[in-house]
Design an enzyme around this catalytic site. Structure first.
Site, PDB file in Angstrom:
ATOM      1  N   LYS A  89       0.933  -1.225  -0.035  1.00 53.57           N
ATOM      2  CA  LYS A  89      -0.043   0.071  -0.031  1.00 53.57           C
ATOM      3  C   LYS A  89       0.806   1.396   0.142  1.00 53.57           C
ATOM      4  O   LYS A  89       1.881   1.436  -0.578  1.00 53.57           O
ATOM      5  CB  LYS A  89      -1.007  -0.144   1.232  1.00 53.57           C
ATOM      6  CG  LYS A  89      -1.799  -1.591   1.148  1.00 53.57           C
ATOM      7  CD  LYS A  89      -2.883  -1.196   2.348  1.00 53.57           C
ATOM      8  CE  LYS A  89      -3.600  -2.470   2.167  1.00 53.57           C
ATOM      9  NZ  LYS A  89      -5.099  -2.422   2.875  1.00 53.57           N
ATOM     10  N   HIS A 101      -8.209  -3.235  -6.470  1.00 46.59           N
ATOM     11  CA  HIS A 101      -8.337  -3.333  -4.918  1.00 46.59           C
ATOM     12  C   HIS A 101      -9.493  -2.499  -4.537  1.00 46.59           C
ATOM     13  O   HIS A 101      -9.684  -1.718  -4.927  1.00 46.59           O
ATOM     14  CB  HIS A 101      -6.994  -2.896  -4.366  1.00 46.59           C
ATOM     15  CG  HIS A 101      -6.767  -3.229  -3.103  1.00 46.59           C
ATOM     16  ND1 HIS A 101      -7.410  -2.490  -2.134  1.00 46.59           N
ATOM     17  CD2 HIS A 101      -6.215  -4.296  -2.301  1.00 46.59           C
ATOM     18  CE1 HIS A 101      -6.960  -2.970  -0.911  1.00 46.59           C
ATOM     19  NE2 HIS A 101      -6.419  -4.137  -1.033  1.00 46.59           N
ATOM     20  N   GLU A 105      -9.660  -0.634  -1.926  1.00 46.63           N
ATOM     21  CA  GLU A 105      -9.418   0.853  -1.572  1.00 46.63           C
ATOM     22  C   GLU A 105      -9.212   1.603  -2.854  1.00 46.63           C
ATOM     23  O   GLU A 105      -9.851   2.916  -2.936  1.00 46.63           O
ATOM     24  CB  GLU A 105      -7.951   0.643  -1.017  1.00 46.63           C
ATOM     25  CG  GLU A 105      -7.967   0.276   0.368  1.00 46.63           C
ATOM     26  CD  GLU A 105      -6.727  -0.279   0.925  1.00 46.63           C
ATOM     27  OE1 GLU A 105      -5.701  -0.088   0.499  1.00 46.63           O
ATOM     28  OE2 GLU A 105      -6.907  -1.096   2.000  1.00 46.63           O
ATOM     29  N   SER A 134      -6.887  -9.768   6.396  1.00 49.43           N
ATOM     30  CA  SER A 134      -6.325 -10.020   7.638  1.00 49.43           C
ATOM     31  C   SER A 134      -5.608 -11.372   7.757  1.00 49.43           C
ATOM     32  O   SER A 134      -5.760 -11.952   8.480  1.00 49.43           O
ATOM     33  CB  SER A 134      -7.259  -9.697   8.813  1.00 49.43           C
ATOM     34  OG  SER A 134      -7.824  -8.333   8.759  1.00 49.43           O
TER      35      SER A 134
HETATM   36  C1  PEP Z   1      -5.223  -6.059   1.137  1.00 50.29           C
HETATM   37  O1  PEP Z   1      -4.796  -4.848   1.167  1.00 50.29           O
HETATM   38  O2  PEP Z   1      -5.257  -6.489   0.028  1.00 50.29           O
HETATM   39  C2  PEP Z   1      -5.273  -6.792   2.632  1.00 50.29           C
HETATM   40  C3  PEP Z   1      -5.707  -7.921   2.635  1.00 50.29           C
HETATM   41  O3  PEP Z   1      -5.007  -5.941   3.753  1.00 50.29           O
HETATM   42  P1  PEP Z   1      -5.002  -6.683   5.171  1.00 50.29           P
HETATM   43  O4  PEP Z   1      -4.173  -7.992   4.949  1.00 50.29           O
HETATM   44  O5  PEP Z   1      -4.257  -5.634   6.111  1.00 50.29           O
HETATM   45  O6  PEP Z   1      -6.396  -6.923   5.744  1.00 50.29           O
END
Ligand code: PEP
Length: 251
Positions: free
Chosen positions: A11, A95, A97, A213
């Site tokens: 990120k 993604h 985001e 996560s």
């Molecule tokens: C991601 O950004 O694709 C993601 C899965 O983040 P996290 O593992 O922090 O949940």
């Protein structure tokens, strides 16, 4: 056989120096891992330097987004051709985001995916439902729409360069992981949908990653599910020891 793929999405974190340091640390921790394809996705500005640091290693490089045009008057954009030039083999597309904050739609995901494939990149195409969509029992219809739109018009040959990532939005960066059963249920749904839309051989071969996560403590259980072929990891990919532990999930 689908080779497991573990990708780290860094990120908007890490300077060039921090990214290269992390890569060098990671390299020694994963050097014996031949069974898993390992990918890291730093910010655009660090791609070239991290690419140089990956030389001779088993770590491959991804960008976090791309544009669909090769070149032109598109201020601020980066094309798949330039990502290749910077040393990328992969690019993350769609993604959540980017969908949430930057207006990404299934149509732009589709254009970017086709452009990435044409440039010789592997596209990691993300799909996933929000908490409200899950709670109103729309998970499958949301995923179906995203797959339909994002992957429209792809040929069987193009699918050799496509990886799907199922990332429930409610599990990203929240510490809440989908249970193994919840994840597997959506993964098999995606595989069956791909079989219906693009044929069984595409569906059997395509890798479907889980994201949300993922940590060293839960990766083994998730990877034990028959239709989970890897992970897209955010937070836990930012430290070399935890990301290495995830990639070395086989023990
Ligand atoms: C991601 O950004 O694709 C993601 C899965 O983040 P996290 O593992 O922090 O949940």
């Amino acid at each position: 056989m689908r080779k497991p793929l573990i990708a780290g999405n860094w990120k908007l974190f890490k300077t060039i120096g921090e990214a290269v340091d992390m890569l060098n640390e990671l390299k020694s921790l994963v050097s014996n891992n031949k069974e898993v394809e390992i990918v890291v996705a730093p910010v655009f500005t660090a791609l070239s330097s991290v690419s140089a640091a990956t030389a001779g290693s088993n770590i491959r490089l991804s960008a976090q987004d791309c544009y669909w045009e090769e070149e032109g008057a598109f201020t601020g954009e980066v094309s798949p051709k330039l990502l290749k030039d910077a040393g990328c083999s992969h690019v993350i597309i769609g993604h959540s985001e980017r969908r949430q904050y930057f207006g990404e739609t299934d149509l732009t995901v589709n254009k970017k995916t086709k452009a990435a494939i044409a440039a010789g990149l592997n596209a990691i195409v993300c799909v996933g439902e929000s908490l409200a969509e899950r709670e109103s029992e729309q998970t499958f219809s949301v995923i179906e729409t995203q797959i339909h739109g994002g992957l429209a018009g792809l040929s069987e040959k193009m699918f050799a360069q496509v990886i799907v990532a199922y990332e429930p939005v409610w599990a990203i960066g929240t510490g809440k992981t989908a249970s193994e059963d919840q994840a597997q249920e959506v993964h098999i749904f995606i595989r069956q949908l791909l079989a219906r839309l693009f044929g069984k051989s595409v569906a059997d071969a395509v890798r479907i990653l889980y994201g949300g996560s993922v940590k060293p403590e839960n990766v083994k259980g998730l990877m034990g599910q028959p239709d989970i072929d890897g992970a897209l990891v955010g937070g836990a990919s930012l430290k070399a020891d935890s990301f290495a532990a995830i990639t070395n999930f086989k023990g």
